[in-house]
Design a protein around this motif. Structure first.
Motif, PDB file in Angstrom:
ATOM      1  N   SER A  20       6.980  24.613  82.540  1.00 21.28           N
ATOM      2  CA  SER A  20       7.776  23.371  82.976  1.00 21.28           C
ATOM      3  C   SER A  20       7.358  22.274  81.953  1.00 21.28           C
ATOM      4  N   ALA A  21       6.041  21.859  81.939  1.00 19.01           N
ATOM      5  CA  ALA A  21       5.453  20.858  81.205  1.00 19.01           C
ATOM      6  C   ALA A  21       6.096  21.131  79.471  1.00 19.01           C
ATOM      7  N   ILE A  22       5.799  22.390  79.407  1.00 19.64           N
ATOM      8  CA  ILE A  22       6.329  22.635  77.861  1.00 19.64           C
ATOM      9  C   ILE A  22       7.914  22.364  77.670  1.00 19.64           C
ATOM     10  N   ASN A  23       8.652  22.870  78.698  1.00 22.29           N
ATOM     11  CA  ASN A  23      10.088  22.638  78.656  1.00 22.29           C
ATOM     12  C   ASN A  23      10.684  21.232  78.643  1.00 22.29           C
ATOM     13  N   ILE A  24       9.819  20.430  79.770  1.00 15.51           N
ATOM     14  CA  ILE A  24      10.148  19.149  79.826  1.00 15.51           C
ATOM     15  C   ILE A  24       9.817  18.112  78.615  1.00 15.51           C
ATOM     16  N   LEU A  25       8.557  18.500  78.032  1.00  9.00           N
ATOM     17  CA  LEU A  25       8.131  17.729  77.045  1.00  9.00           C
ATOM     18  C   LEU A  25       8.848  17.734  75.795  1.00  9.00           C
ATOM     19  N   GLY A  26       9.241  19.319  75.527  1.00 12.42           N
ATOM     20  CA  GLY A  26       9.974  19.629  74.408  1.00 12.42           C
ATOM     21  C   GLY A  26      11.311  19.006  74.025  1.00 12.42           C
ATOM     22  N   LEU A  27      12.117  19.076  75.605  1.00  9.34           N
ATOM     23  CA  LEU A  27      13.157  18.426  75.722  1.00  9.34           C
ATOM     24  C   LEU A  27      13.380  16.815  75.749  1.00  9.34           C
ATOM     25  N   ALA A  28      12.331  16.253  76.075  1.00 10.64           N
ATOM     26  CA  ALA A  28      12.198  14.808  76.124  1.00 10.64           C
ATOM     27  C   ALA A  28      12.031  14.302  74.497  1.00 10.64           C
ATOM     28  N   LEU A  29      11.261  15.018  73.892  1.00 11.02           N
ATOM     29  CA  LEU A  29      11.167  14.818  72.399  1.00 11.02           C
ATOM     30  C   LEU A  29      12.212  14.916  71.620  1.00 11.02           C
ATOM     31  N   GLY A  30      13.022  16.088  71.867  1.00 10.66           N
ATOM     32  CA  GLY A  30      14.305  16.360  71.512  1.00 10.66           C
ATOM     33  C   GLY A  30      15.407  15.310  71.730  1.00 10.66           C
ATOM     34  N   LEU A  31      15.313  14.971  72.966  1.00 10.51           N
ATOM     35  CA  LEU A  31      16.413  13.908  73.494  1.00 10.51           C
ATOM     36  C   LEU A  31      15.830  12.530  72.691  1.00 10.51           C
ATOM     37  N   GLN A 333      22.886  28.045  90.338  1.00 10.15           N
ATOM     38  CA  GLN A 333      21.287  27.725  90.878  1.00 10.15           C
ATOM     39  C   GLN A 333      20.728  27.768  89.350  1.00 10.15           C
ATOM     40  N   PHE A 334      20.944  28.588  88.539  1.00  2.00           N
ATOM     41  CA  PHE A 334      20.048  28.396  87.128  1.00  2.00           C
ATOM     42  C   PHE A 334      20.464  27.295  86.417  1.00  2.00           C
ATOM     43  N   LEU A 335      22.005  26.930  86.431  1.00  5.97           N
ATOM     44  CA  LEU A 335      22.322  25.707  85.509  1.00  5.97           C
ATOM     45  C   LEU A 335      21.891  24.314  86.363  1.00  5.97           C
ATOM     46  N   SER A 338      18.241  24.188  85.262  1.00  2.00           N
ATOM     47  CA  SER A 338      18.194  23.470  83.863  1.00  2.00           C
ATOM     48  C   SER A 338      18.642  21.858  83.917  1.00  2.00           C
ATOM     49  N   PHE A 339      19.699  21.642  84.774  1.00  6.59           N
ATOM     50  CA  PHE A 339      20.098  20.211  84.755  1.00  6.59           C
ATOM     51  C   PHE A 339      18.888  19.374  85.285  1.00  6.59           C
ATOM     52  N   LEU A 340      17.865  19.907  86.369  1.00  7.99           N
ATOM     53  CA  LEU A 340      16.891  19.283  86.827  1.00  7.99           C
ATOM     54  C   LEU A 340      15.935  19.072  85.572  1.00  7.99           C
ATOM     55  N   VAL A 341      15.605  19.980  84.930  1.00 11.81           N
ATOM     56  CA  VAL A 341      14.722  19.928  83.923  1.00 11.81           C
ATOM     57  C   VAL A 341      15.219  18.841  82.825  1.00 11.81           C
ATOM     58  N   LEU A 381      25.021   9.298  77.109  1.00 13.61           N
ATOM     59  CA  LEU A 381      23.848   9.801  77.582  1.00 13.61           C
ATOM     60  C   LEU A 381      24.278  10.942  78.644  1.00 13.61           C
ATOM     61  N   THR A 382      25.318  10.789  79.383  1.00 17.95           N
ATOM     62  CA  THR A 382      25.655  11.614  80.226  1.00 17.95           C
ATOM     63  C   THR A 382      26.500  12.770  79.670  1.00 17.95           C
ATOM     64  N   GLY A 383      26.849  12.863  78.342  1.00 14.15           N
ATOM     65  CA  GLY A 383      27.538  13.763  77.634  1.00 14.15           C
ATOM     66  C   GLY A 383      26.404  14.492  77.146  1.00 14.15           C
ATOM     67  N   VAL A 384      25.315  13.922  76.690  1.00 10.80           N
ATOM     68  CA  VAL A 384      24.117  14.592  76.173  1.00 10.80           C
ATOM     69  C   VAL A 384      23.345  15.472  77.171  1.00 10.80           C
ATOM     70  N   LEU A 385      23.353  14.656  78.580  1.00  7.35           N
ATOM     71  CA  LEU A 385      22.542  15.572  79.536  1.00  7.35           C
ATOM     72  C   LEU A 385      23.359  16.571  79.886  1.00  7.35           C
ATOM     73  N   LEU A 386      24.561  16.460  79.818  1.00 10.28           N
ATOM     74  CA  LEU A 386      25.285  17.855  80.386  1.00 10.28           C
ATOM     75  C   LEU A 386      25.372  18.690  79.378  1.00 10.28           C
ATOM     76  N   LEU A 387      25.686  18.279  78.095  1.00 10.71           N
ATOM     77  CA  LEU A 387      25.463  19.412  77.128  1.00 10.71           C
ATOM     78  C   LEU A 387      24.231  19.908  76.897  1.00 10.71           C
ATOM     79  N   THR A 388      23.292  19.336  77.063  1.00 11.45           N
ATOM     80  CA  THR A 388      21.769  19.829  76.900  1.00 11.45           C
ATOM     81  C   THR A 388      21.514  20.688  78.266  1.00 11.45           C
ATOM     82  N   SER A 389      21.823  20.521  79.329  1.00 15.59           N
ATOM     83  CA  SER A 389      21.682  21.489  80.316  1.00 15.59           C
ATOM     84  C   SER A 389      22.564  22.583  80.046  1.00 15.59           C
TER      85      SER A 389
END
Length: 798
Positions: A20-31, A333-335, A338-341, A381-389
């Protein structure tokens, strides 16, 4: 149902803290990178879009032989408005960056190079509203001027300044006729005050109004609503402007074009002597792509780790399907997970952006901020969030939800795992392709910058200090040079029209025997004294330098080899040839070896040196350059300050180093290098985060195999090699794919430089080796940890 989705998603995050930390940190840096670049790109693309008439406003550019300029002659604006239908209005600006002006209010003095001369019609073309004063008359009075709000507050401490007086150069009084609203940051015109064009006393208006070859004015036109603005029509209008110009001044001919206002900021890089630092559409495109790729790298980490851990979720999927869950519900459920992360990563990413913005603005000279109350930003931001999810979680959602219950509850999904492994390998290759391209780009930019900094310019730039001859210094030159001569630390000096770093003065008014009647090339012109060649250690190809022993040298010339080539002469026969420059007849007395008097992004232009001794032409005197031994630098600067304060007390003491001024001309490339470095490091870090997770997962999957191998005698090095080889093969494939792509991209970037490095094989070998080393260190950390584990722990249940 939805509550259950969120509970399960949250429990999975907590249960698998490392992944979870790897996913959140990686996505945070990318975002965070994507948001920073989004803010910057939005500002770059928004330049000058706030003018209501912007779609009908164009700038005239001139391209004589020898270069392209955003400038034109003084009479052109009035003549084309009178003779060419469809031109509704025109306006000129004269901006002199090389001659700062001193303004005084009471006993306070302010110096600026952003006091521009402008026609009254400028306020009709552009949407620069006044907060006080009358726009129709503010620039009509010869002794009136306009201040921006910020400038008014700085000079007077208030914005209520209409009718107040201000002194220019401690001699001329001006009256403030209006206050302009502060200029938007996304305007290519950035001035502090506007003075009426009718007061430009440095030019003889009767002469200048008939000289088209005095390229000294930025001319803007506004077309009426009915005029065809297609590319063909604009090109035809440019030809008409050229005809009018050629009729007005037969000694000057150029190709004229109309540059749309919306393209000035990002498409003006080929133009010399622009009105201010401009952007580059190539950089915007490059970093827009980089932002997308970095975000993709982060999303790939999520997909890789999710599919790698599919076996652990398989039984959960099987049980849910057995109790009646439909595939659509599982995908939801899985999306949702992904949205939560992605949402948590977005919050962390915004925090990282807020922390990084001050440093980003300082390094890149921007004024970006997080516009959290702006609709377009929230929507983005909303678009980026949805697209990323969707991008990050889409494949895992469809992949995991496709498992058949009877299989996942009986077997370990070996075939499915094989297919997902192939997909993961492809994603790892894609990640490192991007990382390797950025590493190669960073290496090329660094080496190109080092090349242009260390390249032999044809003169010695070290230990040279220069003073701008502003205020009284220019008028008291004899006293200044007497003081310099009498100081043993300062007696090696030269008086110039411009320091040979980015010489801006030029003319097409050059005539010589054998000149074709329809050829009017531009020559760069420098005014120098008899010390110039020795001080800068410029080499002569033939002839001699200027000397006071020859009184006629004030009408003679020295040219460079490039000019000689354009004139059609050779070194052996050049001396004594007649030459007419700026209405002065003279002869060539010397030829100097070509040297770079402009940044090395540009090729060397034809150059003519005019002799300008102490009693010469004042308009050819702007700087005095002194060669100071390094050991005497501190004392010499103190001596210079004493002389300055004695001769020019109204101006704050100012001095510069020639080599530092030269380095400033490479600021855009330095900025590009910093961006490449930063994004390459981030891309590699995110890729390594994903690689760490995959390596840890692989080691966990094969822990029984590793235990058996250790029992049978395998050592740590062998196990590390076993676990690392597969990943290193993927990185090697990425290097092979990335190298030709990077070669093409950097080859195109280097084409903007007249002098450039070659793309040698070692650059690509170094980048590939570095990527392999980083990947090996990343994987080996997990491999060593697995290899050193006690086999009893993994085999005790067997």
């Amino acid at each position: 149902m939805f509550r259950n989705y969120w509970v399960v998603a949250f429990r999975n995050l907590v249960r698998n803290k490392v992944f979870s930390a790897i996913n959140i940190l990686g996505l945070a840096l990318g975002l965070a990178c994507s948001i920073l670049i989004l803010l910057w790109v939005h500002q770059e693309l928004s330049y000058d879009n706030f003018h209501p008439n912007g779609a009908h406003i164009y700038r005239i550019t001139a391209s004589p032989i020898g270069g392209s300029y955003p400038l034109s002659g003084a009479p052109l604006a009035a003549d084309i408005q009178r003779q060419i239908p469809g031109i509704k209005n025109t306006a000129r600006i004269k901006a002199d960056y090389n001659n700062p002006v001193l303004f005084s209010v009471g006993d306070k003095h302010f110096e600026t190079n952003k006091a521009w001369y402008a026609d009254p019609s400028l306020l009709q073309l552009f949407a620069f509203p006044l907060v006080s004063g009358d726009a129709a008359t503010a620039l009509v009075r010869p002794n009136g001027l306009l201040l921006t709000q910020q400038t008014a507050r700085r000079y007077f401490g208030t914005e209520d300044v209409v009718g107040r007086t201000i002194r220019m150069n401690d001699t001329v009084l001006f009256t403030v006729t209006g206050v302009l609203k502060d200029l938007p940051a996304n305007s290519h015109l950035q001035f502090e005050m506007l003075l009426p064009m009718s007061y430009d006393a440095r030019y003889d208006q009767e002469i200048i109004q008939h000289h088209y070859d005095d390229l000294d004015f930025y001319t803007y036109i506004q077309l009426d609503d009915k005029t065809d603005a297609s590319p063909a029509a604009l090109a035809n209008m440019g030809r008409q402007i050229g005809v009018i110009n050629h009729k007005g001044e037969p000694t000057f001919e150029a190709k004229f074009e109309l540059q749309p206002l919306s393209r000035i900021h990002l498409y003006s890089r080929p133009l010399l002597y622009d009105i201010g630092p401009q952007g580059n559409i190539v950089d915007v495109r490059i970093f827009s792509i980089v932002a997308i790729f970095i975000l993709l790298i982060a999303c790939i980490n999520f997909m890789n780790l999710a599919t790698a851990r599919s076996a652990r979720r398989a039984r959960e999927v099987g049980v849910r399907k057995v109790v009646g869950a439909r595939r659509g519900q599982l995908i939801g459920q899985f999306l949702g997970e992904s949205f939560l992360v992605s949402f948590l990563a977005l919050l962390l990413g915004l925090l990282l952006v807020a922390l990084a913005l001050p440093a980003f603005n300082k390094v890149f000279g921007t004024s970006l901020s997080l516009p959290l109350g702006n609709a377009w930003f929230i929507g983005g931001l909303t678009g980026v969030l949805l697209l990323t999810s969707v991008v990050a979680g889409g494949y895992p959602a469809f992949f995991l939800s496709s498992f058949r219950p009877i299989l996942v509850l009986k077997t370990m999904l070996t075939k499915t795992s094989s297919r997902s492994g192939f997909f993961r390998n492809g994603l790892v290759v894609f990640q490192f392709v991007i990382a390797v391209i950025l590493i190669i780009g960073t290496t090329v930019v660094y080496n190109q910058l080092r090349f242009i900094r260390n390249r032999d310019l044809g003169y010695d730039k070290t230990n040279l200090v220069y003073l701008p001859l502003k205020g009284e210094l220019g008028r008291r030159l004899d006293a200044l040079t007497a003081n310099l001569r009498n100081d043993p630390r300062l007696n090696r000096y030269s008086v110039l029209s411009e320091v040979p770093v980015n010489v801006s003065m030029g003319t097409a008014g050059v005539h010589w025997t054998g000149k074709a009647p329809d050829t009017h090339p531009m020559f760069t012109v420098m005014g120098v004294d008899e010390h110039f060649l020795d001080l800068f250690k410029i080499r002569l190809a033939t002839g001699r330098g200027f000397s006071p022993a020859f009184p006629t040298d004030t009408l003679n010339y020295i040219v460079n080899e490039k000019a000689l080539q354009l004139l059609g002469w050779n070194v052996a026969s050049a001396i004594g040839k007649p030459l007419k420059v700026l209405d002065y007849d003279g002869r060539i007395i010397g030829v100097v070896k070509d040297f770079n008097f402009k940044p090395v992004q540009s090729a060397i232009d034809p150059l003519i040196l005019l002799y300008n001794p102490g009693a010469g032409k004042e308009w050819l005197r702007q700087d005095v350059v002194i060669n100071v031994p390094p050991a005497d630098m501190v004392a010499a600067v103190a001596d210079l300050q004493t002389i300055w304060n004695k001769l020019n007390p109204a101006y704050a003491f100012e001095y510069h180093f020639v080599d530092q001024q030269l380095a400033q001309s490479y600021l855009a490339e330095q900025t590009l290098g910093i961006l490449f470095n930063s994004f390459a490091i981030i891309a590699i870090f995110i890729s390594c985060l994903g690689l760490t997770g995959l390596a840890a997962f692989t080691a966990e999957q094969r822990k029984k195999e590793i235990g058996i191998r250790k029992v049978l005698g395998a050592n740590v090095a062998g196990i590390v090699s076993l676990l690392s080889t597969g990943f290193l093969k993927l990185v090697l494939i990425a290097v092979v794919i990335a190298s030709p792509i990077a070669w093409y991209a950097m080859h195109r970037w280097l084409e903007d430089f007249a002098y450039r490095i070659s793309l040698s094989v070692w650059i690509f070998a170094l980048a590939g080796g570095l990527a392999l080393l980083i990947a090996f260190l990343t994987v080996s950390f997990q491999a060593v940890k697995a290899a050193r584990a006690n086999p009893v722990n993994s085999l005790h249940a067997e």
